[in-house]
Design a protein around this motif. Sequence first.
Motif, short mmCIF file in Angstrom:
data_model
loop_
_atom_site.label_atom_id
_atom_site.label_comp_id
_atom_site.label_asym_id
_atom_site.label_seq_id
_atom_site.Cartn_x
_atom_site.Cartn_y
_atom_site.Cartn_z
N ASP A 193 42.76 42.21 31.08
CA ASP A 193 42.55 40.76 31.02
C ASP A 193 43.70 40.00 31.68
O ASP A 193 43.48 39.03 32.41
CB ASP A 193 42.37 40.31 29.57
CG ASP A 193 41.06 40.79 28.97
OD1 ASP A 193 40.17 41.25 29.73
OD2 ASP A 193 40.92 40.71 27.74
N ASP A 194 44.94 40.44 31.45
CA ASP A 194 46.10 39.79 32.06
C ASP A 194 46.06 39.91 33.58
O ASP A 194 46.34 38.94 34.30
CB ASP A 194 47.41 40.40 31.55
CG ASP A 194 47.75 39.97 30.13
OD1 ASP A 194 47.14 39.00 29.63
OD2 ASP A 194 48.62 40.62 29.52
N MET A 195 45.71 41.09 34.08
CA MET A 195 45.66 41.29 35.53
C MET A 195 44.54 40.47 36.14
O MET A 195 44.70 39.91 37.23
CB MET A 195 45.54 42.77 35.85
CG MET A 195 46.82 43.52 35.52
SD MET A 195 46.75 45.23 35.97
CE MET A 195 46.83 45.10 37.75
N ALA A 196 43.42 40.36 35.45
CA ALA A 196 42.29 39.58 35.97
C ALA A 196 42.66 38.11 36.11
O ALA A 196 42.16 37.41 37.00
CB ALA A 196 41.08 39.75 35.07
N LYS A 197 43.56 37.61 35.25
CA LYS A 197 44.01 36.22 35.32
C LYS A 197 44.96 36.00 36.49
O LYS A 197 45.07 34.88 37.00
CB LYS A 197 44.73 35.83 34.03
CG LYS A 197 43.84 35.73 32.82
CD LYS A 197 44.68 35.43 31.59
CE LYS A 197 43.87 35.60 30.33
NZ LYS A 197 44.70 35.50 29.12
N ASN A 198 45.67 37.03 36.90
CA ASN A 198 46.73 36.89 37.90
C ASN A 198 46.30 37.18 39.33
O ASN A 198 47.04 36.87 40.26
CB ASN A 198 47.91 37.80 37.54
CG ASN A 198 48.62 37.31 36.30
OD1 ASN A 198 48.97 36.14 36.21
ND2 ASN A 198 48.81 38.20 35.34
N PHE A 199 45.13 37.78 39.52
CA PHE A 199 44.70 38.15 40.86
C PHE A 199 43.30 37.62 41.13
O PHE A 199 42.44 37.66 40.27
CB PHE A 199 44.75 39.66 41.06
CG PHE A 199 46.13 40.23 40.91
CD1 PHE A 199 47.09 39.99 41.88
CD2 PHE A 199 46.47 40.99 39.81
CE1 PHE A 199 48.38 40.50 41.74
CE2 PHE A 199 47.75 41.50 39.66
CZ PHE A 199 48.71 41.25 40.63
N GLU A 200 43.11 37.17 42.35
CA GLU A 200 41.80 36.70 42.81
C GLU A 200 40.83 37.88 42.90
O GLU A 200 39.66 37.78 42.56
CB GLU A 200 41.97 36.02 44.16
CG GLU A 200 40.75 35.33 44.67
CD GLU A 200 40.45 34.03 43.96
OE1 GLU A 200 39.29 33.61 44.01
OE2 GLU A 200 41.36 33.44 43.33
N GLU A 201 41.37 39.01 43.39
CA GLU A 201 40.55 40.21 43.55
C GLU A 201 41.45 41.43 43.43
O GLU A 201 42.60 41.40 43.85
CB GLU A 201 39.89 40.19 44.93
CG GLU A 201 38.97 41.34 45.19
CD GLU A 201 38.32 41.25 46.57
OE1 GLU A 201 38.37 42.25 47.31
OE2 GLU A 201 37.79 40.17 46.91
N LEU A 202 40.93 42.50 42.85
CA LEU A 202 41.66 43.75 42.72
C LEU A 202 40.67 44.88 42.94
O LEU A 202 39.60 44.89 42.32
CB LEU A 202 42.31 43.86 41.34
CG LEU A 202 43.23 45.06 41.15
CD1 LEU A 202 44.45 44.66 40.37
CD2 LEU A 202 42.50 46.18 40.45
N LYS A 203 40.99 45.78 43.86
CA LYS A 203 40.09 46.91 44.09
C LYS A 203 40.89 48.19 44.26
O LYS A 203 42.04 48.17 44.70
CB LYS A 203 39.18 46.67 45.29
CG LYS A 203 39.89 46.71 46.62
CD LYS A 203 38.90 46.56 47.76
CE LYS A 203 39.63 46.74 49.08
NZ LYS A 203 38.76 46.67 50.22
N ALA A 204 40.26 49.29 43.88
CA ALA A 204 40.90 50.60 43.98
C ALA A 204 40.40 51.33 45.22
O ALA A 204 39.20 51.39 45.48
CB ALA A 204 40.59 51.43 42.74
N GLU A 205 41.35 51.88 45.98
CA GLU A 205 41.03 52.74 47.10
C GLU A 205 41.40 54.16 46.69
O GLU A 205 42.58 54.50 46.56
CB GLU A 205 41.82 52.33 48.34
CG GLU A 205 41.60 53.22 49.53
CD GLU A 205 42.49 52.88 50.71
OE1 GLU A 205 42.31 53.51 51.75
OE2 GLU A 205 43.37 52.01 50.57
N VAL A 206 40.39 54.99 46.42
CA VAL A 206 40.61 56.35 45.93
C VAL A 206 40.89 57.26 47.11
O VAL A 206 40.14 57.32 48.08
CB VAL A 206 39.38 56.84 45.14
CG1 VAL A 206 39.56 58.29 44.71
CG2 VAL A 206 39.14 55.94 43.93
N GLU A 207 42.02 57.99 47.02
CA GLU A 207 42.42 58.93 48.07
C GLU A 207 41.99 60.36 47.74
O GLU A 207 41.59 61.11 48.62
CB GLU A 207 43.95 58.90 48.25
CG GLU A 207 44.49 57.61 48.80
CD GLU A 207 44.22 57.46 50.28
OE1 GLU A 207 43.99 58.47 50.97
OE2 GLU A 207 44.22 56.32 50.75
#
Length: 131
Positions: A55-69
Amino acid sequence: MGIKSKEIVENFYTSLFKGEEGVLDNYLHPNVNLTWYGTTGLKKLDFNEILNLRDDMAKNFEELKAEVEKLVEEDHQIAIQFTYHVKTIENPDEEMPLAHFMAIWELKDKKLFKGVQISQLGEEIDESPWS
């Protein structure tokens, strides 16, 4: 055929911040325990602490995505290497790496139960280390 263990781990990290209702209930065991070694030190997180972090991260970033290696399964343990990329509220047009992660999970009842995660602040990388 049901969802595979590797898919559960990958789907957790790739969908965590997409605003899906009940996403943590879908992937995390109620008694989940995550040990996280990060740049700010050791953290031990339970279900509610992971929810609060999300929830804290969702408030601080417009978008967040994971790039799986890399995603590997052996003896009921799943290892994942990925990078979170973010778009900040201040600069929503530029995507930048937030942090690089390695995690190993054990599942119980087809949900993430016991995990150990290591992270390092993000930096640009030119190519995949697995190339």
